[in-house]
Design an enzyme around this catalytic site. Structure first.
Site, PDB file in Angstrom:
ATOM      1  N   LEU A   1      18.668  -1.162  13.165  1.00  0.00           N
ATOM      2  CA  LEU A   1      17.502  -1.369  12.749  1.00  0.00           C
ATOM      3  C   LEU A   1      16.487  -0.191  13.242  1.00  0.00           C
ATOM      4  O   LEU A   1      16.771   0.166  13.972  1.00  0.00           O
ATOM      5  CB  LEU A   1      16.698  -2.957  13.301  1.00  0.00           C
ATOM      6  CG  LEU A   1      15.302  -3.013  13.195  1.00  0.00           C
ATOM      7  CD1 LEU A   1      15.133  -3.324  11.578  1.00  0.00           C
ATOM      8  CD2 LEU A   1      14.798  -4.106  13.781  1.00  0.00           C
TER       9      LEU A   1
ATOM     10  N   HIS B   1       8.333   3.308   9.033  1.00  0.00           N
ATOM     11  CA  HIS B   1       8.083   2.705  10.018  1.00  0.00           C
ATOM     12  C   HIS B   1       6.816   3.189  10.823  1.00  0.00           C
ATOM     13  O   HIS B   1       6.576   4.300  10.949  1.00  0.00           O
ATOM     14  CB  HIS B   1       9.412   2.583  10.994  1.00  0.00           C
ATOM     15  CG  HIS B   1       9.022   1.841  12.204  1.00  0.00           C
ATOM     16  ND1 HIS B   1       9.316   0.385  11.933  1.00  0.00           N
ATOM     17  CD2 HIS B   1       8.903   2.023  13.479  1.00  0.00           C
ATOM     18  CE1 HIS B   1       8.965  -0.130  13.357  1.00  0.00           C
ATOM     19  NE2 HIS B   1       8.736   0.712  14.092  1.00  0.00           N
TER      20      HIS B   1
ATOM     21  N   ASN C   1      13.284   4.336   4.681  1.00  0.00           N
ATOM     22  CA  ASN C   1      12.421   3.362   5.183  1.00  0.00           C
ATOM     23  C   ASN C   1      11.155   3.888   5.902  1.00  0.00           C
ATOM     24  O   ASN C   1      11.384   5.309   6.285  1.00  0.00           O
ATOM     25  CB  ASN C   1      12.944   2.421   6.294  1.00  0.00           C
ATOM     26  CG  ASN C   1      12.038   1.603   6.928  1.00  0.00           C
ATOM     27  OD1 ASN C   1      11.406   0.883   6.157  1.00  0.00           O
ATOM     28  ND2 ASN C   1      12.173   1.277   8.120  1.00  0.00           N
TER      29      ASN C   1
ATOM     30  N   THR D   1      20.173   3.126   7.934  1.00  0.00           N
ATOM     31  CA  THR D   1      21.709   2.910   8.565  1.00  0.00           C
ATOM     32  C   THR D   1      21.829   1.438   8.877  1.00  0.00           C
ATOM     33  O   THR D   1      20.958   0.662   8.550  1.00  0.00           O
ATOM     34  CB  THR D   1      22.164   3.607   9.543  1.00  0.00           C
ATOM     35  OG1 THR D   1      21.131   3.307  10.812  1.00  0.00           O
ATOM     36  CG2 THR D   1      21.973   5.145   9.118  1.00  0.00           C
TER      37      THR D   1
ATOM     38  N   MET E   1      10.749  -6.522   4.471  1.00  0.00           N
ATOM     39  CA  MET E   1      10.662  -7.394   5.681  1.00  0.00           C
ATOM     40  C   MET E   1      12.274  -8.121   5.718  1.00  0.00           C
ATOM     41  O   MET E   1      12.408  -9.327   6.095  1.00  0.00           O
ATOM     42  CB  MET E   1       9.707  -8.229   5.992  1.00  0.00           C
ATOM     43  CG  MET E   1       8.344  -7.885   5.972  1.00  0.00           C
ATOM     44  SD  MET E   1       8.111  -6.391   7.276  1.00  0.00           S
ATOM     45  CE  MET E   1       8.038  -7.675   8.574  1.00  0.00           C
TER      46      MET E   1
ATOM     47  N   SER F   1       0.698  -1.308  -0.054  1.00  0.00           N
ATOM     48  CA  SER F   1      -0.047   0.169  -0.058  1.00  0.00           C
ATOM     49  C   SER F   1       0.840   1.110  -0.070  1.00  0.00           C
ATOM     50  O   SER F   1       0.309   2.286  -0.715  1.00  0.00           O
ATOM     51  CB  SER F   1      -0.945   0.086   0.901  1.00  0.00           C
ATOM     52  OG  SER F   1      -0.467   0.243   2.354  1.00  0.00           O
ATOM     53  N   ASN F   2       2.002   1.155   0.486  1.00  0.00           N
ATOM     54  CA  ASN F   2       2.867   2.429   0.741  1.00  0.00           C
ATOM     55  C   ASN F   2       3.623   2.816  -0.871  1.00  0.00           C
ATOM     56  O   ASN F   2       3.660   3.673  -1.364  1.00  0.00           O
ATOM     57  CB  ASN F   2       4.037   2.328   1.641  1.00  0.00           C
ATOM     58  CG  ASN F   2       3.658   2.746   2.889  1.00  0.00           C
ATOM     59  OD1 ASN F   2       3.459   4.001   3.093  1.00  0.00           O
ATOM     60  ND2 ASN F   2       3.356   1.808   3.796  1.00  0.00           N
TER      61      ASN F   2
HETATM   62  C1  GRF Z   1       3.601  -0.568   6.736  1.00  0.00           C
HETATM   63  O1  GRF Z   1       3.053  -0.440   7.911  1.00  0.00           O
HETATM   64  C2  GRF Z   1       5.122   0.167   6.943  1.00  0.00           C
HETATM   65  O2  GRF Z   1       5.217   1.194   7.840  1.00  0.00           O
HETATM   66  C3  GRF Z   1       5.689  -1.164   7.440  1.00  0.00           C
HETATM   67  O3  GRF Z   1       5.355  -2.405   6.945  1.00  0.00           O
HETATM   68  C4  GRF Z   1       4.085  -1.842   6.381  1.00  0.00           C
HETATM   69  C5  GRF Z   1       3.745  -2.202   4.935  1.00  0.00           C
HETATM   70  O4  GRF Z   1       2.574  -2.223   4.168  1.00  0.00           O
HETATM   71  N1  GRF Z   1       7.393  -1.102   7.389  1.00  0.00           N
HETATM   72  P1  GRF Z   1       2.433  -2.073   2.957  1.00  0.00           P
HETATM   73  O5  GRF Z   1       2.925  -3.280   2.264  1.00  0.00           O
HETATM   74  O6  GRF Z   1       3.143  -0.728   2.418  1.00  0.00           O
HETATM   75  O7  GRF Z   1       0.990  -2.016   2.743  1.00  0.00           O
END
Ligand code: GRF
Length: 207
Positions: A149, A114, A112, A146, A95, A18-19
């Site tokens: 994590l 988060h 990244n 960096t 991941m 989704s991002n």
């Molecule tokens: C998001 O909550 C992001 O902050 C985290 O993993 C999730 C990924 O969601 N790192 P998507 O795959 O972008 O929907």
């Protein structure tokens, strides 16, 4: 422009995407002046791969099992990114820990996102961690990557309130709205240049 960098992105994903979609949409609606050279996933079933292809973006699955260790995998990712002349790497739900080959190939050029207000609640299940800790405000953070994590210089943050009746799902959904807003914004900030790293701090130069 002030140290502007080429506006070609590589997006690394592992799942839903989704991002990734929020970045694609920002580009399509001309809120973000950039292009996506390639999307790379470490999982074959990542829905983000289909989202990329639907948007006409090359989508590559690299299976970690085909590589003997993390460094050889990271080098393969670097090769894919370099071949598409990517200048900024965006982790979007990727991941895997990012190792030396990627960090060295893209110094201060990996972002990244988060789902917490870092440095609180690093690592997995940040929304659950926030809920269980009982904080009243959590949020989302975009930071430079960096070797440690969820630890690099913070580019943009957005606060999100935690309500008494929140579940992990409702809180995650509210945070996600902010993620989708701030990631394209942070990418534009990086691409526009005019910033420097001062210790842990991401500092915009006054123009
Ligand atoms: C998001 O909550 C992001 O902050 C985290 O993993 C999730 C990924 O969601 N790192 P998507 O795959 O972008 O929907």
């Amino acid at each position: 422009m002030r140290n502007a960098i080429p506006r070609r992105l590589g997006v690394l994903i592992s799942g839903r995407g989704s991002n990734l979609q929020s970045i694609v949409t920002a580009i399509q609606s001309q809120r973000l002046d950039a292009s996506i050279g390639v999307v790379v996933s470490n999982r074959a079933d990542a829905h983000g791969l289909a989202r990329a292809r639907d948007a006409g973006i090359e989508a590559v699955y690299l299976n970690p099992r085909d590589y003997s260790n993390r460094d050889t995998y990271d080098r393969a990712v670097v090769d894919v990114l370099h071949a598409r002349e990517v200048s900024l790497v965006c982790l979007a739900g990727f991941m895997r820990l990012v190792g030396r080959p990627l960090l060295d190939a893209f110094p201060n050029r990996i972002l990244n996102i988060h789902p917490s207000l870092l440095p609180a609640f690093r690592g997995l299940d940040a929304q659950r961690q926030a809920l269980e800790h009982g904080v009243r405000i959590t949020g989302a953070t975009v930071h430079l990557v960096t070797a440690d994590l969820d630890d690099g210089p913070i580019v943009v943050q957005a606060p999100v309130p935690v309500f008494d009746d929140d579940t992990v799902e409702t809180l995650s959904a509210r945070i996600l709205v902010e993620e989708h807003r701030i990631y394209p914004e942070a990418i534009a900030t990086i691409l526009d240049g005019g910033w420097r790293i001062d210790g842990r701090r991401f500092v915009r130069r006054s123009s």
